[in-house]
Design a protein around this motif. Structure first.
Motif, mmCIF file in Angstrom:
data_model
loop_
_atom_site.group_PDB
_atom_site.id
_atom_site.type_symbol
_atom_site.label_atom_id
_atom_site.label_comp_id
_atom_site.label_asym_id
_atom_site.label_seq_id
_atom_site.Cartn_x
_atom_site.Cartn_y
_atom_site.Cartn_z
ATOM 1 N N HIS A 44 -11.171 -8.533 3.335
ATOM 2 C CA HIS A 44 -10.010 -8.205 2.577
ATOM 3 C C HIS A 44 -9.188 -9.000 1.582
ATOM 4 N N ASP A 78 -12.715 -3.223 1.426
ATOM 5 C CA ASP A 78 -11.740 -2.245 1.843
ATOM 6 C C ASP A 78 -11.561 -1.683 3.178
ATOM 7 N N ARG A 119 -7.792 -1.494 4.637
ATOM 8 C CA ARG A 119 -7.028 -0.579 3.958
ATOM 9 C C ARG A 119 -7.800 0.807 4.530
ATOM 10 N N TRP A 137 0.893 -1.277 -0.098
ATOM 11 C CA TRP A 137 0.026 0.073 0.018
ATOM 12 C C TRP A 137 0.706 1.127 0.054
ATOM 13 N N GLU A 160 -5.295 3.614 5.952
ATOM 14 C CA GLU A 160 -5.197 4.858 5.673
ATOM 15 C C GLU A 160 -5.318 5.843 6.660
ATOM 16 N N ARG A 175 -0.906 4.706 -1.327
ATOM 17 C CA ARG A 175 -1.926 4.649 -0.462
ATOM 18 C C ARG A 175 -1.553 5.069 1.001
#
Length: 557
Positions: free
Chosen positions: A219, A233, A236, A21, A240, A26
């Motif tokens: 995921h 997601d 993630r 990522w 993030e 990201r």
């Protein structure tokens, strides 16, 4: 003059996710730190469990020396367990050493730090039992800061929701609460960061661990439990949000701050295989079950009722105020239904901490194993576990450790006699669940169990390798390095913070990450001499009636 330290913990964060990522852009803040610093895998404790791992990370010594092996510990001379907290730690932590050197520190929500220590600065303790969900005034030093925290962020949660029943609507609510928790913790940390120039500032975010436990199957499309849907997601999104939080804290910190991002262990997927260690011990003739008594059945039911029915904000406080009652209930839930007079070895069957105890005469109240036979019997138990095979002929147990193979120090005898690493199937861990009586020692989860919550086999599990990222004026831009030990974090941070690095620590500075070599000296800070914190009768009385009414405590207990 040494640069100030900013240490950011991401519980359960794994490079298996951060690396790709970050490369995709990201996680831009972590990517920037990795590009200008040193980073790699961080090898955790065995088992990679939250309390011993974080305690090892912040002390630089192994559990045999600091004394924290789990959320709970055995009560000598009984089959009971008691919940432990930070006052049971028998080694100085990073902030203890900075405070002793006259440096200013801020410590926020590091696990296993309740009750707060009178540091030279501020401390907001982390959760002190697996049931804690948010801080109250007893978590804060100085206590006057609690009112300010309430005014600033309201409740400061850990996982501010129940994690047992994960039915319809649960995941949407849980994800929203995780993201809200990150925002609240970031707000508090930023506010304190800009207040003064701290010599060491440490904050731990737990959301990366919780999201992995409950959202991994959404995921991971390869997971045997994979479920397509709107939460693909979610993991993630949490990572993030944590990356953005790190950016906020970097912006608030002094520009010359040295930054460390660390995790206590990694995370990965759990498969659909369930292991019942006590049933395996029974198959080997090492354990006998008795008829499940009404009291044992009631204990399991009462524990489940309490976890579901109690307002979740009460649970951690009740464990702190009624530790004896909570430990009796937890003990009966774990070990009910065992015929001790016919048992040689037994397991508490903890999913995150598979292990085995011998039923040792003189240690256990109904022990059957003589001390002279300890090593022979222990080897027999290990052999029985290692010879275990599934229907395809694959080993169920990858490795069995004798406790002295893992730990060194005065508290080794507090560890289980054997530590067990279960074999993975296609990269996915098995779930170690409570036997509850006779039955198959190995089974598959039914599809309706794939999304189970705590105590029933969550779909994400711990991995031994976490991460470490270091960046700053005194850190080399070495890029990725081979895996280092979790015990090496504190020696490295002490060196970066300009403090003496004791030669008595088990860990050593990560030399490849440092601009200058570091001399080792005699330890200037003694081990804690104060006894663990006990709970008074007055604290128990105010919730006794409530617990009894809710079935968490037996009448008259």
């Amino acid at each position: 003059m040494a640069a100030p330290l900013l240490v950011i913990g991401l519980d359960g964060a794994t490079l298996d996710l951060v690396r790709p990522w970050a490369a995709e852009g990201r996680l831009p803040v972590l990517r920037g730190l990795m590009q200008r610093g040193t980073w790699g895998r961080l090898r955790s404790t065995v088992p990679p469990a939250t309390f011993p791992a974080w305690t090892s990370l912040v002390t630089g010594v192994n559990p045999g020396r600091h004394g924290i092996f789990d959320f709970s510990a055995r009560v000598p001379g009984t089959y009971r367990v008691r919940f432990v907290n930070g006052s049971h730690r028998r080694a100085p932590a990073l902030w203890t050493r900075f405070s002793a050197a006259g440096r200013r520190v801020a410590v926020l929500t590091v696990p296993a730090t309740y009750p707060p220590e009178p540091v030279a600065g501020v401390m907001v303790s982390g959760f002190d039992s697996p049931l804690a969900t948010a801080i109250d005034g007893s978590f804060v030093h100085p206590r006057a800061l609690y009112g300010e925290i309430q005014g600033l962020v309201g409740r400061l949660p850990f996982a501010d929701f129940q994690e047992v029943d994960t039915g319809p609507g649960w995941h949407a609510d849980a994800l929203a609460r995780l993201l809200d928790g990150i925002e609240r913790r970031t707000t508090l940390a930023r506010t304190l960061l800009v207040r003064e120039r701290w010599d060491a500032f440490m904050v731990v975010f737990g959301e990366s661990d919780t999201v992995a436990h409950h959202f991994w199957r959404f995921h991971d499309r390869r997971s045997p439990r994979h479920a397509p849907g709107p939460f693909g997601d979610a993991v993630r999104h949490v990572y993030e949000a944590l990356d953005a939080a790190i950016g906020t804290l970097l912006a608030a910190a002094p520009p010359d701050a040295t930054v460390a991002v660390v995790s206590d262990h990694g995370s990965g997927g759990a498969g659909d295989r369930v292991v019942h260690l006590n049933r395996r011990l029974a198959e080997c003739g090492l354990l006998a079950f008795t008829r499940r008594t009404p009291a044992a059945r009631l204990a399991g039911a009462a524990r489940g009722i309490a976890l579901r029915a109690l307002p979740h904000r009460w649970l951690g406080g009740l464990v702190r105020r009624l530790p004896a009652a909570a430990s009796r209930l937890e003990s009966a839930h774990r070990l009910g239904g065992i015929d001790w007079r016919r048992t040689t070895a037994y397991s508490e069957e903890l999913d995150y901490h598979p292990s085995v105890w011998l039923n040792l005469r003189g240690r256990e109240p109904e022990g059957t194993v003589d001390a002279a036979d300890y090593h022979t019997v222990r080897d027999d138990v290990a052999r029985g576990l290692l010879e275990w095979r599934d229907d395809a002929g694959r080993g169920v147990v990858r490795r069995v450790w004798r406790r002295e193979e893992l730990y060194r120090g005065p508290f080794v005898a507090s560890a289980p006699d054997l530590l067990v690493e279960l074999a993975r199937t296609d990269g996915y861990t098995a779930s170690c669940l409570r036997s509850g009586g006779p039955g198959p020692a190995l089974r598959r989860l039914a599809p309706h169990e794939y999304g189970s919550g705590k105590g029933s086999g969550m779909n994400g599990s711990h991995r031994r390798h976490g991460l470490v990222v270091l960046a700053g004026r005194d850190v080399r831009a070495a890029g990725e390095i081979p895996a280092v030990e979790i015990l090496d974090v504190v020696p490295t941070l002490l060196a970066l913070g300009g403090l003496a690095v004791p030669e008595e620590l088990d860990g050593r500075p990560i030399e490849v990450a440092l601009q200058a070599s570091v001399p080792l000296v005699a330890d200037p800070v003694p081990a804690p001499a104060t006894p663990p914190i006990d709970y008074g009768a007055a604290e128990e009385r105010d919730v006794r009636a409530r617990l009894t009414a809710l079935g968490y405590l037996e009448p008259g207990a």
